[in-house]
Design a protein around this motif. Structure first.
Motif, PDB file in Angstrom:
ATOM      1  N   LEU A 209       0.834  -1.202   0.000  1.00 34.18           N
ATOM      2  CA  LEU A 209       0.000   0.000   0.000  1.00 34.18           C
ATOM      3  C   LEU A 209       0.868   1.251   0.000  1.00 34.18           C
ATOM      4  O   LEU A 209       0.687   2.147  -0.819  1.00 34.18           O
ATOM      5  N   VAL A 210       1.830   1.289   0.892  1.00 36.33           N
ATOM      6  CA  VAL A 210       2.687   2.466   0.997  1.00 36.33           C
ATOM      7  C   VAL A 210       3.547   2.620  -0.257  1.00 36.33           C
ATOM      8  O   VAL A 210       3.679   3.697  -0.813  1.00 36.33           O
ATOM      9  N   ARG A 211       4.108   1.520  -0.742  1.00 37.27           N
ATOM     10  CA  ARG A 211       4.984   1.569  -1.918  1.00 37.27           C
ATOM     11  C   ARG A 211       4.204   1.959  -3.174  1.00 37.27           C
ATOM     12  O   ARG A 211       4.663   2.775  -3.966  1.00 37.27           O
ATOM     13  N   ALA A 212       3.060   1.370  -3.366  1.00 42.15           N
ATOM     14  CA  ALA A 212       2.336   1.543  -4.621  1.00 42.15           C
ATOM     15  C   ALA A 212       1.612   2.880  -4.745  1.00 42.15           C
ATOM     16  O   ALA A 212       1.511   3.417  -5.837  1.00 42.15           O
ATOM     17  N   HIS A 213       1.147   3.411  -3.641  1.00 41.14           N
ATOM     18  CA  HIS A 213       0.240   4.548  -3.780  1.00 41.14           C
ATOM     19  C   HIS A 213       0.596   5.786  -2.980  1.00 41.14           C
ATOM     20  O   HIS A 213       0.085   6.856  -3.269  1.00 41.14           O
ATOM     21  N   ILE A 214       1.411   5.649  -1.994  1.00 38.15           N
ATOM     22  CA  ILE A 214       1.728   6.824  -1.186  1.00 38.15           C
ATOM     23  C   ILE A 214       3.149   7.210  -1.531  1.00 38.15           C
ATOM     24  O   ILE A 214       4.101   6.806  -0.889  1.00 38.15           O
ATOM     25  N   THR A 215       3.279   7.978  -2.607  1.00 35.91           N
ATOM     26  CA  THR A 215       4.575   8.353  -3.143  1.00 35.91           C
ATOM     27  C   THR A 215       4.746   9.864  -3.105  1.00 35.91           C
ATOM     28  O   THR A 215       3.801  10.602  -2.868  1.00 35.91           O
ATOM     29  N   LEU A 216       5.947  10.299  -3.362  1.00 32.84           N
ATOM     30  CA  LEU A 216       6.220  11.732  -3.382  1.00 32.84           C
ATOM     31  C   LEU A 216       5.287  12.447  -4.342  1.00 32.84           C
ATOM     32  O   LEU A 216       4.781  13.513  -4.048  1.00 32.84           O
ATOM     33  N   GLY A 217       5.012  11.855  -5.484  1.00 33.75           N
ATOM     34  CA  GLY A 217       4.134  12.480  -6.456  1.00 33.75           C
ATOM     35  C   GLY A 217       2.726  12.712  -5.934  1.00 33.75           C
ATOM     36  O   GLY A 217       2.048  13.642  -6.341  1.00 33.75           O
ATOM     37  N   SER A 218       2.286  11.901  -5.004  1.00 35.22           N
ATOM     38  CA  SER A 218       0.951  12.050  -4.445  1.00 35.22           C
ATOM     39  C   SER A 218       0.850  13.270  -3.546  1.00 35.22           C
ATOM     40  O   SER A 218      -0.234  13.759  -3.301  1.00 35.22           O
ATOM     41  N   PHE A 219       1.981  13.750  -3.059  1.00 33.92           N
ATOM     42  CA  PHE A 219       1.955  14.836  -2.090  1.00 33.92           C
ATOM     43  C   PHE A 219       2.216  16.201  -2.696  1.00 33.92           C
ATOM     44  O   PHE A 219       2.000  17.203  -2.058  1.00 33.92           O
ATOM     45  N   GLN A 220       2.730  16.260  -3.897  1.00 34.31           N
ATOM     46  CA  GLN A 220       3.188  17.527  -4.436  1.00 34.31           C
ATOM     47  C   GLN A 220       2.166  18.137  -5.383  1.00 34.31           C
ATOM     48  O   GLN A 220       1.926  17.632  -6.455  1.00 34.31           O
ATOM     49  N   GLY A 221       1.585  19.222  -4.954  1.00 34.42           N
ATOM     50  CA  GLY A 221       0.700  19.995  -5.805  1.00 34.42           C
ATOM     51  C   GLY A 221       1.223  21.418  -5.847  1.00 34.42           C
ATOM     52  O   GLY A 221       2.086  21.796  -5.069  1.00 34.42           O
ATOM     53  N   GLU A 222       0.700  22.216  -6.738  1.00 31.15           N
ATOM     54  CA  GLU A 222       1.140  23.611  -6.835  1.00 31.15           C
ATOM     55  C   GLU A 222       0.973  24.335  -5.496  1.00 31.15           C
ATOM     56  O   GLU A 222       1.826  25.103  -5.095  1.00 31.15           O
ATOM     57  N   ALA A 223      -0.134  24.090  -4.816  1.00 34.80           N
ATOM     58  CA  ALA A 223      -0.429  24.795  -3.564  1.00 34.80           C
ATOM     59  C   ALA A 223      -0.138  23.937  -2.341  1.00 34.80           C
ATOM     60  O   ALA A 223      -0.606  24.224  -1.254  1.00 34.80           O
ATOM     61  N   GLY A 224       0.622  22.864  -2.516  1.00 33.33           N
ATOM     62  CA  GLY A 224       0.928  21.996  -1.380  1.00 33.33           C
ATOM     63  C   GLY A 224       0.287  20.638  -1.556  1.00 33.33           C
ATOM     64  O   GLY A 224      -0.102  20.255  -2.663  1.00 33.33           O
ATOM     65  N   PRO A 225       0.148  19.886  -0.461  1.00 33.38           N
ATOM     66  CA  PRO A 225      -0.414  18.534  -0.547  1.00 33.38           C
ATOM     67  C   PRO A 225      -1.839  18.544  -1.095  1.00 33.38           C
ATOM     68  O   PRO A 225      -2.636  19.394  -0.741  1.00 33.38           O
ATOM     69  N   GLU A 226      -2.114  17.609  -1.979  1.00 30.96           N
ATOM     70  CA  GLU A 226      -3.452  17.506  -2.571  1.00 30.96           C
ATOM     71  C   GLU A 226      -4.047  16.139  -2.280  1.00 30.96           C
ATOM     72  O   GLU A 226      -3.323  15.144  -2.201  1.00 30.96           O
ATOM     73  N   PRO A 227      -5.374  16.071  -2.143  1.00 28.32           N
ATOM     74  CA  PRO A 227      -6.032  14.767  -1.958  1.00 28.32           C
ATOM     75  C   PRO A 227      -5.749  13.871  -3.169  1.00 28.32           C
ATOM     76  O   PRO A 227      -5.522  14.352  -4.273  1.00 28.32           O
ATOM     77  N   PHE A 228      -5.730  12.576  -2.944  1.00 28.09           N
ATOM     78  CA  PHE A 228      -5.510  11.612  -4.013  1.00 28.09           C
ATOM     79  C   PHE A 228      -6.260  10.338  -3.685  1.00 28.09           C
ATOM     80  O   PHE A 228      -6.902  10.231  -2.648  1.00 28.09           O
ATOM     81  N   ARG A 229      -6.215   9.375  -4.582  1.00 27.82           N
ATOM     82  CA  ARG A 229      -6.906   8.100  -4.378  1.00 27.82           C
ATOM     83  C   ARG A 229      -5.897   6.965  -4.349  1.00 27.82           C
ATOM     84  O   ARG A 229      -4.883   7.013  -5.020  1.00 27.82           O
ATOM     85  N   VAL A 230      -6.207   5.958  -3.561  1.00 28.13           N
ATOM     86  CA  VAL A 230      -5.400   4.740  -3.529  1.00 28.13           C
ATOM     87  C   VAL A 230      -6.284   3.587  -3.978  1.00 28.13           C
ATOM     88  O   VAL A 230      -7.506   3.712  -4.012  1.00 28.13           O
ATOM     89  N   ASP A 231      -5.677   2.491  -4.321  1.00 28.93           N
ATOM     90  CA  ASP A 231      -6.420   1.297  -4.706  1.00 28.93           C
ATOM     91  C   ASP A 231      -7.139   0.772  -3.466  1.00 28.93           C
ATOM     92  O   ASP A 231      -6.499   0.280  -2.533  1.00 28.93           O
ATOM     93  N   ALA A 232      -8.449   0.903  -3.443  1.00 30.72           N
ATOM     94  CA  ALA A 232      -9.231   0.469  -2.283  1.00 30.72           C
ATOM     95  C   ALA A 232      -9.039  -1.020  -2.005  1.00 30.72           C
ATOM     96  O   ALA A 232      -9.203  -1.464  -0.868  1.00 30.72           O
TER      97      ALA A 232
END
Length: 111
Positions: A32-55
């Motif tokens: 779960l952590v390796r596949a979906h919670i990556t640096l790219g998931s956290f970086q938005g223009e205005a800071g951290p943005e919501p994202f989706r993981v494989d339920a």
């Protein structure tokens, strides 16, 4: 310039990792952590943005295991929901990276 990960796991997380090890769910948490919670998931223009993981990666045979995993990740700064939505708080990359390293090491040691 090299950026070092300085985050450490909290005592609560260490206890949850121990329980995860006893329940034999560390490898699944690592996926779960390796596949979906990556640096790219956290970086938005205005800071951290919501994202989706494989339920599906949040679906465990026992509800307690799912809850344990969600709390473990939340203590690293990412609030997970059962539907797969995730909301990072306060630039959590370092804390999630520390969790990844701990899960990786435990997974190797529990082989």
């Amino acid at each position: 310039q090299t950026r070092f990960i300085s985050a450490e796991l909290m005592d609560n997380q260490l206890l949850l990792l121990l329980e995860s090890l006893e329940r034999k769910i560390v490898s699944r948490q690592l996926k779960l952590v390796r596949a979906h919670i990556t640096l790219g998931s956290f970086q938005g223009e205005a800071g951290p943005e919501p994202f989706r993981v494989d339920a599906g990666l949040l679906s465990f045979p026992h509800k307690q295991e799912q809850g344990l995993t969600m709390v473990l990740v939340e203590l690293s700064g990412v609030q997970l929901q059962e539907d797969g939505s995730a909301v990072p708080r306060n630039q959590p990359f370092e804390a999630v990276a520390a969790l990844f390293v701990a899960l990786y090491a435990l997974n190797l040691l529990s082989g």
